[in-house]
Design a protein around this motif. Structure first.
Motif, PDB file in Angstrom:
ATOM      1  N   GLU A 184      -7.189  -5.129   4.609  1.00  0.00           N
ATOM      2  CA  GLU A 184      -6.177  -5.388   5.651  1.00  0.00           C
ATOM      3  C   GLU A 184      -5.038  -4.656   5.541  1.00  0.00           C
ATOM      4  O   GLU A 184      -4.677  -4.224   6.859  1.00  0.00           O
ATOM      5  CB  GLU A 184      -5.937  -6.798   5.514  1.00  0.00           C
ATOM      6  CG  GLU A 184      -7.067  -7.880   5.836  1.00  0.00           C
ATOM      7  CD  GLU A 184      -6.752  -9.171   5.599  1.00  0.00           C
ATOM      8  OE1 GLU A 184      -5.645  -9.752   5.408  1.00  0.00           O
ATOM      9  OE2 GLU A 184      -7.631 -10.115   6.023  1.00  0.00           O
ATOM     10  N   LEU A 185      -4.526  -4.194   4.408  1.00  0.00           N
ATOM     11  CA  LEU A 185      -3.364  -3.594   4.275  1.00  0.00           C
ATOM     12  C   LEU A 185      -3.546  -2.019   4.899  1.00  0.00           C
ATOM     13  O   LEU A 185      -2.894  -1.475   5.466  1.00  0.00           O
ATOM     14  CB  LEU A 185      -2.728  -3.414   2.869  1.00  0.00           C
ATOM     15  CG  LEU A 185      -1.686  -2.641   2.581  1.00  0.00           C
ATOM     16  CD1 LEU A 185      -0.409  -3.142   3.380  1.00  0.00           C
ATOM     17  CD2 LEU A 185      -1.302  -2.789   0.987  1.00  0.00           C
ATOM     18  N   GLN A 186      -4.707  -1.585   4.518  1.00  0.00           N
ATOM     19  CA  GLN A 186      -4.995  -0.172   4.856  1.00  0.00           C
ATOM     20  C   GLN A 186      -5.193  -0.081   6.439  1.00  0.00           C
ATOM     21  O   GLN A 186      -4.988   0.981   7.223  1.00  0.00           O
ATOM     22  CB  GLN A 186      -6.576   0.325   4.051  1.00  0.00           C
ATOM     23  CG  GLN A 186      -6.377   0.450   2.636  1.00  0.00           C
ATOM     24  CD  GLN A 186      -7.556   0.836   2.114  1.00  0.00           C
ATOM     25  OE1 GLN A 186      -8.518   0.429   2.676  1.00  0.00           O
ATOM     26  NE2 GLN A 186      -7.602   1.498   0.678  1.00  0.00           N
ATOM     27  N   ASN A 187      -5.818  -1.165   6.909  1.00  0.00           N
ATOM     28  CA  ASN A 187      -6.032  -1.169   8.498  1.00  0.00           C
ATOM     29  C   ASN A 187      -4.604  -1.281   8.963  1.00  0.00           C
ATOM     30  O   ASN A 187      -4.648  -0.712   9.988  1.00  0.00           O
ATOM     31  CB  ASN A 187      -6.685  -2.610   8.833  1.00  0.00           C
ATOM     32  CG  ASN A 187      -7.117  -2.527  10.325  1.00  0.00           C
ATOM     33  OD1 ASN A 187      -7.340  -1.525  11.148  1.00  0.00           O
ATOM     34  ND2 ASN A 187      -7.243  -3.760  10.807  1.00  0.00           N
ATOM     35  N   LEU A 188      -3.767  -2.137   8.587  1.00  0.00           N
ATOM     36  CA  LEU A 188      -2.362  -2.124   9.309  1.00  0.00           C
ATOM     37  C   LEU A 188      -1.575  -0.813   9.186  1.00  0.00           C
ATOM     38  O   LEU A 188      -0.902  -0.346   9.909  1.00  0.00           O
ATOM     39  CB  LEU A 188      -1.548  -3.122   8.128  1.00  0.00           C
ATOM     40  CG  LEU A 188      -0.221  -3.546   8.619  1.00  0.00           C
ATOM     41  CD1 LEU A 188      -0.277  -4.039  10.126  1.00  0.00           C
ATOM     42  CD2 LEU A 188       0.615  -4.579   7.725  1.00  0.00           C
ATOM     43  N   VAL A 189      -1.679  -0.130   7.698  1.00  0.00           N
ATOM     44  CA  VAL A 189      -1.259   1.147   7.683  1.00  0.00           C
ATOM     45  C   VAL A 189      -1.669   2.142   8.743  1.00  0.00           C
ATOM     46  O   VAL A 189      -0.749   3.002   9.516  1.00  0.00           O
ATOM     47  CB  VAL A 189      -1.331   1.695   6.450  1.00  0.00           C
ATOM     48  CG1 VAL A 189      -0.906   3.265   6.020  1.00  0.00           C
ATOM     49  CG2 VAL A 189      -0.401   1.037   5.316  1.00  0.00           C
ATOM     50  N   ARG A 190      -3.055   2.236   8.986  1.00  0.00           N
ATOM     51  CA  ARG A 190      -3.722   3.098   9.986  1.00  0.00           C
ATOM     52  C   ARG A 190      -3.245   2.583  11.194  1.00  0.00           C
ATOM     53  O   ARG A 190      -2.894   3.589  12.109  1.00  0.00           O
ATOM     54  CB  ARG A 190      -5.254   3.039   9.788  1.00  0.00           C
ATOM     55  CG  ARG A 190      -6.020   3.657   8.857  1.00  0.00           C
ATOM     56  CD  ARG A 190      -7.256   3.819   9.073  1.00  0.00           C
ATOM     57  NE  ARG A 190      -8.052   2.460   9.349  1.00  0.00           N
ATOM     58  CZ  ARG A 190      -8.446   1.831   8.028  1.00  0.00           C
ATOM     59  NH1 ARG A 190      -8.480   2.508   6.803  1.00  0.00           N
ATOM     60  NH2 ARG A 190      -9.224   0.598   8.280  1.00  0.00           N
ATOM     61  N   ARG A 191      -3.038   1.421  11.772  1.00  0.00           N
ATOM     62  CA  ARG A 191      -2.654   0.903  12.975  1.00  0.00           C
ATOM     63  C   ARG A 191      -1.028   1.461  13.255  1.00  0.00           C
ATOM     64  O   ARG A 191      -0.766   1.634  14.257  1.00  0.00           O
ATOM     65  CB  ARG A 191      -2.733  -0.650  13.298  1.00  0.00           C
ATOM     66  CG  ARG A 191      -4.179  -0.995  13.383  1.00  0.00           C
ATOM     67  CD  ARG A 191      -4.483  -2.326  13.677  1.00  0.00           C
ATOM     68  NE  ARG A 191      -3.857  -2.737  14.958  1.00  0.00           N
ATOM     69  CZ  ARG A 191      -3.857  -4.037  15.299  1.00  0.00           C
ATOM     70  NH1 ARG A 191      -4.119  -4.970  14.702  1.00  0.00           N
ATOM     71  NH2 ARG A 191      -3.161  -4.010  16.590  1.00  0.00           N
TER      72      ARG A 191
END
Length: 152
Positions: free
Chosen positions: A46-53
């Motif tokens: 989820e953190l990696q997804n948030l960083v990508r977004r």
């Protein structure tokens, strides 16, 4: 039975019960550790997804900020060129006869159509605001399409 044999059997039974209890504790702790590891992996994803977004949003903002800056510079350059006389604004206007002149069909008597200085400033201000609004709307629409309407 001899007391030593019953004592040995009791010790052996105690050893079996203790081993079973430790095995149960081990199993419970292992399940907790696996659950915590699974939650950690999920949170990491989820953190990696948030960083990508967030990076995508920053890229989107930079793109539209650059476009907006380019549009403003284009308008400013046009305004300078018009002020310097290297370019002209075309106005759809009807020429009125110069006051005191007789009405004739000749165009020599007509005044040159054009904008007043205030109208010219208003024109460029309006054009800049339109460009700003268009770039902001395009950026917001892109944000909605790429960030709000996707499923995480």
């Amino acid at each position: 039975m001899k007391p030593l044999t019953s004592l040995t059997l009791a010790a052996f039974a105690l050893l079996i019960v203790t081993s079973w209890w430790f095995h149960q504790q081990y199993t419970v702790q292992k399940q907790r550790a696996e659950s915590a590891l699974q939650q950690l992996t999920q949170q990491k994803n989820e953190l990696q997804n948030l960083v990508r977004r967030q990076q995508a949003i920053a890229d989107l903002d930079a793109h539209y900020s650059e476009e907006l800056t380019h549009a403003r510079l284009t308008i400013e350059n046009l305004q300078r060129d018009v002020a310097a006389g290297t370019q002209r604004l075309r106005v759809n206007a009807t020429c009125k006869a110069v006051s005191g002149a007789t009405t004739s069909s000749r165009l020599d008597d007509a005044a040159t159509p054009g904008l007043t200085d205030a109208a010219q400033r208003d024109y460029f201000r309006l054009r800049e605001r339109i460009e700003t609004s268009n770039k902001q709307l395009a950026g917001l629409q892109e944000y909605i399409r790429n960030q709000c309407l996707i499923t995480p």
